[in-house]
Scaffold this motif. Structure first.
Motif, PDB file in Angstrom:
ATOM      1  N   GLY A 100       0.406  -0.990   0.018  1.00 34.03           N
ATOM      2  CA  GLY A 100      -0.099  -0.044  -0.257  1.00 34.03           C
ATOM      3  C   GLY A 100       0.999   1.059  -0.205  1.00 34.03           C
ATOM      4  O   GLY A 100       2.288   1.311   0.225  1.00 34.03           O
ATOM      5  N   GLU A 149      -1.160  -1.811   4.498  1.00 37.31           N
ATOM      6  CA  GLU A 149      -2.518  -2.723   3.805  1.00 37.31           C
ATOM      7  C   GLU A 149      -2.186  -3.445   2.817  1.00 37.31           C
ATOM      8  O   GLU A 149      -2.852  -2.975   1.581  1.00 37.31           O
ATOM      9  CB  GLU A 149      -3.699  -1.441   3.815  1.00 37.31           C
ATOM     10  N   ARG A 151      -2.720  -5.085  -0.709  1.00 38.88           N
ATOM     11  CA  ARG A 151      -2.754  -5.032  -2.143  1.00 38.88           C
ATOM     12  C   ARG A 151      -2.510  -5.935  -2.449  1.00 38.88           C
ATOM     13  O   ARG A 151      -2.099  -6.435  -2.760  1.00 38.88           O
ATOM     14  CB  ARG A 151      -3.096  -3.833  -2.284  1.00 38.88           C
ATOM     15  N   GLN A 152      -3.088  -6.050  -3.867  1.00 40.24           N
ATOM     16  CA  GLN A 152      -3.498  -6.937  -5.053  1.00 40.24           C
ATOM     17  C   GLN A 152      -3.481  -8.416  -4.770  1.00 40.24           C
ATOM     18  O   GLN A 152      -4.993  -8.404  -4.010  1.00 40.24           O
ATOM     19  CB  GLN A 152      -1.658  -6.977  -5.593  1.00 40.24           C
TER      20      GLN A 152
END
Length: 193
Positions: A100, A149, A151-152
């Motif tokens: 993130g 955080e 992602r992907q």
């Protein structure tokens, strides 16, 4: 198969030929599959860490991902270096992609990795394995100071103490032999006891 020789008149500022892909750093799925069958690819990997005021590693971050067949595995931040991209830029891009934009990674001053991992499609040639390709990965320990955080395709980021990260149980959950890299990272920063 012989590939065409590069245009001797080409410079980075030259106009791309009309047949060129708009973003030459990205490959189509077909092109990537063909390349993976013929050439080793360059990757960067990062072990995100939290450090105390003295620079001692207090926690390591490990990503949790689901494989294509639904298995849960643990892995590190990783990804390819694109054509024309510096190693430093690739490392930052993949840290931001996986952790993130608010992770605030502290990239090393020097682009020298703590380890170089060579992944082979044939098991047993090294501690590292990747069914898809032969890949060479530059591996870094990168302190992060912000909020992570995932992602992907990462489901979560698990923070572990050095003792937890060095355990056989965590190593067994790591894909492609990355448990070895995790232990190497701990050794490189003096946190393997």
């Amino acid at each position: 198969m012989r590939t065409p020789d590069p245009d001797p008149e080409w410079t980075p500022d030259s106009e791309p030929p009309r047949s060129a892909v708009p973003s030459p750093g990205w490959l189509s799925d077909l092109e990537l599959a063909e390349i993976r069958e013929r050439l080793p690819l360059l990757y960067v990997e990062a072990v995100p860490v939290r450090v105390d005021g003295l620079g001692q590693v207090t926690e390591l971050g490990v990503l949790l991902r689901a494989t294509a067949i639904g298995e849960m595995t643990r892995t590190l931040v990783s990804g390819r270096v694109m054509y024309g991209e510096t190693v430093r830029d690739a490392l930052f891009r993949h840290l931001e992609k996986d952790l993130g934009p608010m992770a605030f990674p502290q990239l090393p001053l020097s682009p020298v990795p703590f380890s170089v991992a060579e992944y082979f499609p044939m098991p047993g040639l090294s501690a590292f394995h990747d069914d898809r390709q032969h890949a060479v990965s530059l591996v870094y320990v990168v302190p992060v100071t912000g909020t992570c955080e995932p992602r992907q395709d990462a489901l979560e980021l698990t923070w572990m103490t050095p003792e937890e990260a060095a355990s056989d149980a965590v190593s067994a959950e790591m894909e492609g032999g990355r448990g070895v890299l995790l232990r190497q990272a701990l050794a490189a920063v003096g946190a393997l006891r």
